[in-house]
Design a protein around this motif. Structure first.
Motif, PDB file in Angstrom:
ATOM      1  N   CYS A 143       2.939  -0.434 -52.527  1.00  0.00           N
ATOM      2  CA  CYS A 143       2.783  -0.387 -51.179  1.00  0.00           C
ATOM      3  C   CYS A 143       3.305  -1.640 -50.432  1.00  0.00           C
ATOM      4  CB  CYS A 143       1.341  -0.441 -50.656  1.00  0.00           C
ATOM      5  SG  CYS A 143       0.444  -1.979 -51.171  1.00  0.00           S
ATOM      6  N   LYS A 144       3.970  -2.480 -51.103  1.00  0.00           N
ATOM      7  CA  LYS A 144       4.412  -3.747 -50.805  1.00  0.00           C
ATOM      8  C   LYS A 144       5.407  -3.577 -49.525  1.00  0.00           C
ATOM      9  CE  LYS A 144       6.632  -7.665 -52.885  1.00  0.00           C
ATOM     10  NZ  LYS A 144       8.047  -7.852 -52.182  1.00  0.00           N
TER      11      LYS A 144
ATOM     12  N   ILE B 207       1.193  -6.445 -44.671  1.00  0.00           N
ATOM     13  CA  ILE B 207       0.455  -6.651 -45.732  1.00  0.00           C
ATOM     14  C   ILE B 207       0.586  -7.903 -46.585  1.00  0.00           C
ATOM     15  CG2 ILE B 207       0.462  -5.358 -47.951  1.00  0.00           C
ATOM     16  CD1 ILE B 207       1.486  -2.663 -46.747  1.00  0.00           C
ATOM     17  N   ASP B 208      -0.534  -8.367 -46.854  1.00  0.00           N
ATOM     18  CA  ASP B 208      -0.630  -9.712 -47.329  1.00  0.00           C
ATOM     19  C   ASP B 208      -0.578  -9.479 -49.020  1.00  0.00           C
ATOM     20  OD1 ASP B 208      -0.628 -11.173 -45.051  1.00  0.00           O
ATOM     21  OD2 ASP B 208      -3.161 -11.119 -44.994  1.00  0.00           O
ATOM     22  N   LYS B 209       0.503 -10.342 -49.489  1.00  0.00           N
ATOM     23  CA  LYS B 209       0.402 -10.035 -51.011  1.00  0.00           C
ATOM     24  C   LYS B 209      -0.590 -11.018 -51.722  1.00  0.00           C
ATOM     25  CE  LYS B 209       3.918 -13.684 -51.168  1.00  0.00           C
ATOM     26  NZ  LYS B 209       5.114 -14.165 -51.685  1.00  0.00           N
TER      27      LYS B 209
ATOM     28  N   CYS C 259      -7.752  -2.029 -56.144  1.00  0.00           N
ATOM     29  CA  CYS C 259      -6.230  -1.920 -56.207  1.00  0.00           C
ATOM     30  C   CYS C 259      -5.802  -2.302 -57.900  1.00  0.00           C
ATOM     31  CB  CYS C 259      -6.099  -3.208 -55.532  1.00  0.00           C
ATOM     32  SG  CYS C 259      -4.039  -3.329 -55.634  1.00  0.00           S
TER      33      CYS C 259
ATOM     34  N   HIS D  38       2.050  -2.719 -56.666  1.00  0.00           N
ATOM     35  CA  HIS D  38       3.249  -3.079 -55.706  1.00  0.00           C
ATOM     36  C   HIS D  38       3.910  -2.172 -54.880  1.00  0.00           C
ATOM     37  CE1 HIS D  38       3.745  -7.113 -58.153  1.00  0.00           C
ATOM     38  NE2 HIS D  38       2.490  -6.832 -58.265  1.00  0.00           N
TER      39      HIS D  38
ATOM     40  N   CYS E 223       0.596   2.702 -45.114  1.00  0.00           N
ATOM     41  CA  CYS E 223       0.503   2.417 -46.421  1.00  0.00           C
ATOM     42  C   CYS E 223      -0.295   3.156 -47.360  1.00  0.00           C
ATOM     43  CB  CYS E 223      -0.016   0.897 -46.243  1.00  0.00           C
ATOM     44  SG  CYS E 223      -1.638   0.792 -45.376  1.00  0.00           S
TER      45      CYS E 223
ATOM     46  N   ARG F  76      -6.100 -14.813 -52.640  1.00  0.00           N
ATOM     47  CA  ARG F  76      -6.125 -13.357 -52.497  1.00  0.00           C
ATOM     48  C   ARG F  76      -5.428 -12.683 -53.801  1.00  0.00           C
ATOM     49  NH1 ARG F  76      -4.336 -13.393 -47.644  1.00  0.00           N
ATOM     50  NH2 ARG F  76      -2.418 -13.826 -48.476  1.00  0.00           N
TER      51      ARG F  76
ATOM     52  N   TYR G  11      -2.933  -6.637 -52.898  1.00  0.00           N
ATOM     53  CA  TYR G  11      -2.362  -6.345 -51.772  1.00  0.00           C
ATOM     54  C   TYR G  11      -3.285  -5.702 -50.695  1.00  0.00           C
ATOM     55  CZ  TYR G  11       2.470  -7.292 -53.890  1.00  0.00           C
ATOM     56  OH  TYR G  11       3.498  -7.722 -54.265  1.00  0.00           O
ATOM     57  N   GLU G  12      -3.303  -6.396 -49.448  1.00  0.00           N
ATOM     58  CA  GLU G  12      -4.257  -5.832 -48.541  1.00  0.00           C
ATOM     59  C   GLU G  12      -3.727  -6.009 -47.077  1.00  0.00           C
ATOM     60  OE1 GLU G  12      -7.822  -7.932 -49.158  1.00  0.00           O
ATOM     61  OE2 GLU G  12      -7.024  -9.741 -48.226  1.00  0.00           O
TER      62      GLU G  12
ATOM     63  N   ASN H 153      -2.596  -2.910 -58.283  1.00  0.00           N
ATOM     64  CA  ASN H 153      -1.702  -4.040 -58.133  1.00  0.00           C
ATOM     65  C   ASN H 153      -0.280  -3.382 -58.463  1.00  0.00           C
ATOM     66  OD1 ASN H 153      -1.853  -6.473 -56.925  1.00  0.00           O
ATOM     67  ND2 ASN H 153      -3.348  -7.137 -58.481  1.00  0.00           N
TER      68      ASN H 153
END
Lengths: 602, 437
Positions: free
Chosen positions: B264-265, B273-275, B258, B262, B413, B397, B400-401, B260
């Motif tokens: 896919c946020k 989706i957890d940031k 990733c 963002h 996503c 974390r 983003y997952e 990062n």
């Protein structure tokens, strides 16, 4: 095609698809409303025509018109159903097209937007989450709490029935017997029934053994008086050596009289040494068992805690009350029914066997049809304002063996059993029909529409014919083998008392104080006799004589025949509405408050 | 567009009136023929061949296997969509929403509680396979194989983000529903999941009016709140959620590392989706520890209080059982015994059972609910306790997952991630440019 143009066209297509859905919906809605507003079997036009058919039964054109209209209504109904079905498919199709176009439209417009900014910090979010989760939990618990405390538990209120056991309170009632002149033990008996009074313990033992072995046979039924109007409810008793003279005032031939604590219009029923009857008022419904030799009330049992029994009894008139139907006995059990619709069975020791409620009868005077038993079944003529039916209940469990719906109006008459070519039929009279039913399965064998008004008198049987009569209606003779009407007449008609057949003649007693005899084969009047008072009590043939009590308590005893040969009149000195029972060489008569035993003082 | 949706809702509502009637034609007596017309004998269609049950199972396995391949190897949202459409047509419109893994929970329960019900192997397979798959690959079943989920997925047009606390609070309901469904099935009361399946009426083009309205209502809400039934109602989803939490593998937004970016946020309509965690937020904190210990200690209290209270509702809950309901009704209103319009009462009156027997049976059932209520209440208390406890646990974390519990593996996503899909990304960005221009 340019993308923008595509988007425009897709937008238009989406609108068209939406409009298509809207039109289909509208059409379906109209069809649905039409469907709901018309019911083919409730068609008013059809009803009018069917009513007309009742007065013009042979109008072929009318029949044809009804059939066509019925067919048309059904076709219209099924067409609407079909239209709705097709509409549902079209709607689904429209929805699918709508979704596809809309998705395509949105896909074309798709773009990755700039990610949004976080507005709430994680810690704040967690705090709110805890609060909301806790709130949700509290809501669940509060709902549970409210539910736990505010749910009505009707099962908890229901008291499981307890068998009533005999206790000492009956001793008090026994002391209420006012007159016990003599215990008779020397009556001549021509059958197995004995009137001697054995030792109490011996009697109890013998009865217990006898009950186990007893089967209800035709012979036993005829030896006893096990229902209203005697064996089979036909109004004919095989007893002999019966008294013809008595006097209530002086006590002549009045062997005993016992006060019945709770009033009822039902008639006494006798089996071996026991007499059964019932009483009821607003608060209690009671079955009584008396020693027929002494008049002692052996036991009395309340018909209470019956599932389905109404908390408040239905309203009845004073001349009917809640205990108008007579009990019936099968040699082991006594069955009683009340105006509340409660039906109950006891063994001869007063142990409650079963009880149920048949539904509160919708009857403006009060239910009065008596019970009959045969072949392990108790028959109930349950003709009410709506939902009339004939029931056969199992004598051992009270469960319904069969049930036949009837289209009749309310009837106050009682059923009668007749033996036609070795097979038993149950004969019922009601408005508008006299009908015969198969006793094993409740199948209607024949029915004649001939009655009208409020039916009180029960039917009679003899000479191969069934007789039924009712005031303001008719008197009719019907062949139960064919259901054919043999004759009809309106000369004298009974209102309450039932007719009875004997030796080619049909006897009736009317509410205008006339006793009359008719030729049973033709319906021709043979003789008439003007009595002093009106008759509610039904005439009974016993000892080859006609016994009939008027309401003031005067008994008229006729020698049957072509002339009104009055043997005797006897005053009881008490009002009599019930029909007497005959057992041994005694007569059991119920007055307003007492049960009398009439027999020869020897 | 919003007005259009409102109009559509009204139209669907009206249409539901009709579809109810169309699916359940009223029965009424045949004409009384006095002619020589011979009434044809009623015929019944042949039952579905038993072997077809295995075909259903095979289709389920193939759909799941193919989806796993699409998620982990092909990484194609488009293909996932088409597979899901196939499953909707097969399990939804062809199999009319039955057999269904969602409802199979009840069959399993009924069989486990010894009511004489033997569970068919197919039902067992439908119950177990999606759970086993969830244990290895996440909620693949929800992605393509569940017709209830797919039909909602197809109508997601403008999803709205819901606040986490709203999601968490509403997220309790599937567990409560699951507990109730198990209790009702264990007491042989009812299969409430099937009875209140909102989409079966759509698959069958007919159901009771309120269920059609409910189904269409959920779909209309689903245009703006993605998959509302899956997220806030589905009891099987609650089970899948637990299994998926411990899944060995799971869909990843990015195929490689990733970066990062963002992008896919906001891509997930389900807020799954957890940031990456904020370093400041996960610093060791005495207050958090205290909170954790407090919640941990409170869990037994929640379990007990929940059990006690729900057990106290046994008389209310038991009324869902036909015998208890009937017994209450007849004791309360004995005159109804003669109600010839009430089929239940008619049936009872025609049976060999007396009211006493009915009441005895009803009391036994009430007692089952009393004991079952302890388990249900305890379970609810446990779920609330664990949910609260989870709020005191911080997990670090950095990227983003997909949230393993909430992610339906729909693959939306994936196409947002620029990593590894350069060609596709270029196309996407050029499209965006065109639109902007």
């Amino acid at each position: 095609m340019e993308k923008q143009e595509k988007i425009k066209k897709l937008r238009l297509a989406t609108i068209i698809a939406g409009a298509f859905i809207a039109i289909v919906c509208l059409l379906m809605l109209v069809t649905y409303l039409q469907l709901k507003s018309t019911d083919p079997i409730e068609s008013k036009s059809l009803e009018v025509l069917v009513e007309r058919l009742a007065s013009e039964p042979n109008n072929a054109e009318l029949i044809d018109e009804i059939r066509k209209l019925d067919l048309l209504a059904r076709k219209a109904y099924f067409s609407s159903i079909w239209q709705l079905r097709i509409g549902a498919y079209l709607l689904l199709f429209g929805a699918v097209v709508f979704v596809i176009i809309l998705r395509y439209y949105l896909n074309l417009k798709f773009s990755i937007e700039k990610p949004s900014e976080e507005k709430v910090k994680d810690s704040k979010s967690r705090f709110l989450t805890q609060r909301w989760v806790a709130a949700a939990g509290i809501v669940v618990l509060v709902l549970a709490f409210i539910s736990a405390f505010f749910t009505a538990d009707y099962l908890g209120k229901y008291k499981t029935e307890q068998l009533v056991v005999a206790d000492e309170k009956y001793d008090d009632i026994i002391e209420q017997i006012e007159v016990t002149e003599r215990i008779v033990s020397d009556e001549p008996e021509d059958e197995t029934v004995t009137d001697t009074v054995p030792q109490e313990e011996e009697l109890a033992e013998e009865k217990k053994e006898a009950r186990v072995e007893t089967l209800l046979t035709a012979e036993k039924v005829q030896q006893n008086h096990n229902a209203f109007r005697g064996p089979w409810g036909q109004g004919i008793s095989r007893r002999s050596n019966l008294p013809v003279q008595w006097d209530g005032d002086s006590g002549k031939n009045i062997l005993w009289k016992t006060e019945i604590p709770v009033h009822g219009y039902n008639s006494p029923v006798v089996w071996d040494d026991l007499v059964f009857l019932t009483g009821a008022n607003e608060s209690v419904r009671v079955v009584y068992c008396l020693n027929r030799h002494t008049g002692e009330i052996i036991w009395e049992r309340e018909a209470d805690n019956i599932p389905g029994s109404p908390a408040t009894p239905p309203e009845t008139t004073d001349d009917t009350g809640l205990a108008a139907p007579s009990v019936t006995v099968d040699g082991q059990r006594v069955f009683a029914i009340f105006g509340t619709g409660d039906i109950i069975a006891f063994d001869f020791e007063g142990n409650r066997l079963w009880a149920r409620n048949l539904g509160v009868p919708d009857n403006h005077y009060g239910h009065s049809s008596s019970l009959l038993t045969w072949d392990g079944k108790v028959f109930v003529q349950y003709d009410t304002q709506s939902g009339s039916r004939l029931l056969a209940l199992s004598t051992s469990s009270g469960q319904t063996v069969w049930e036949t719906p009837r289209t009749s109006e309310i009837s106050w008459a009682s059923p009668m059993l007749i033996n036609v070519d070795g097979k038993f039929q149950l004969v019922l009279v009601s408005y508008p029909d006299v009908s015969g039913y198969e006793v094993n399965d409740g199948r209607m064998l024949w029915s004649v529409d001939c009655m009208s008004g409020e039916i009180g008198p029960s039917p009679a049987y003899g000479g191969g014919l069934v007789y039924a009569a009712n005031e303001y209606a008719t008197m009719v003779a019907i062949n139960p083998k064919t259901g054919e009407t043999v004759w009809q007449d309106r000369y004298y008609l009974p209102e309450v008392a039932s007719p009875v057949y004997h030796d080619g003649l049909l006897y009736i007693a009317t509410t205008y104080a006339v006793v009359a005899a008719f030729e049973a084969k033709t319906g021709e009047l043979v003789w008439e006799y003007d009595a002093e008072d009106i008759f509610y009590s039904s005439p009974v043939i016993a000892d080859n004589k006609l016994y009939v009590f008027d309401t003031s308590g005067t008994a008229y005893i006729f020698e049957p025949g072509d002339e009104p040969n009055l043997i005797a009149t006897n005053e009881l000195g008490d009002f009599v509405f019930a029909t007497p029972a005959f057992a041994g060489n005694k007569i059991y008569v119920r007055s307003d408050d007492y049960l009398y035993c009439i027999g020869e003082n020897r | 567009m919003k007005n259009f949706f409102i109009t559509t809702f009204i139209i669907f509502f009206l249409a539901s009136l009709a579809s109810e009637t169309s699916a359940q034609p009223q029965r009424f007596p045949m004409p009384e023929f006095q002619t020589e017309y011979q009434k044809p004998e009623a015929s019944t269609s042949e039952p579905r061949a038993a072997s077809m049950e295995y075909v259903d199972t095979l289709v389920l396995i193939l759909v799941l296997a193919f989806t796993i391949w699409l998620i982990f190897f092909k990484r194609s949202r488009r293909w996932i969509l088409w597979v899901s459409v196939f499953a909707l047509l097969y399990f939804g419109f062809y199999r009319l929403g039955c057999i269904c893994a969602v409802g199979s929970v009840q069959n399993i329960t009924l069989a486990l509680f010894g009511t004489g019900y033997f569970i068919p192997l197919t039902v067992l397979a439908f119950f177990a396979i999606p759970l086993l798959v969830a244990l290895f690959a996440g909620r693949v079943f929800c992605s393509t194989a569940c017709p209830l989920g797919v039909i909602q997925d197809l109508v997601i047009f403008k999803p709205t983000k819901l606040a986490p606390w709203v999601q968490k609070a509403l997220g309790l309901f599937p567990f409560i529903y699951l507990g109730l469904a198990v209790l009702f099935a264990a007491t042989a009361t009812d299969f409430i999941i099937c009875r209140y399946d909102p989409f079966v009426g759509i698959f069958r083009l007919g159901a009771e009016l309120h269920m059609i309205v409910l189904g269409i209502g959920i779909l209309l809400i689903g245009m703006f709140v993605a998959r509302p039934y899956c997220r806030f109602i589905c009891p099987y989803g609650a089970l899948l959620r637990v299994f998926s939490k411990f899944s060995r593998f799971h869909l990843s937004i990015t195929p490689k590392d990733c970066i990062n970016c963002h992008l896919c946020k906001d891509s997930c309509p389900f807020d799954a989706i957890d940031k990456p965690t904020d370093e400041k937020e996960i610093k060791p904190d005495r207050r958090n520890l205290k909170k954790f210990i407090t919640y941990a200690l409170l869990i037994p209290v929640f379990v007990f209080v929940g059990g006690w209270l729900i057990s106290g509702t046994h008389k209310t809950l038991a009324k869902a059982h036909p015998d208890v309901y009937l017994a209450n009704l007849l004791v309360e209103s004995p005159e109804l015994m003669q109600d010839t319009d009430n089929v239940d009462i008619e049936t009872f009156m025609a049976s060999d059972r007396t009211l006493e027997m009915l009441i005895e049976d009803a009391v036994v059932i009430q007692n089952k609910f009393r004991y079952g209520g302890w388990f249900l209440g305890g379970f609810i208390g446990l779920v609330i306790g664990i949910t609260l406890l989870g709020q005191a646990v911080y997990k670090k974390r950095t990227i983003y997952e997909a949230n393993r519990e909430k992610c339906y593996s729909c693959g939306r996503c994936m196409k947002y991630c620029p990593v590894g899909n350069e060609q596709e990304k270029v196309e996407l960005l050029s499209q965006e440019k065109q639109i902007t221009n």
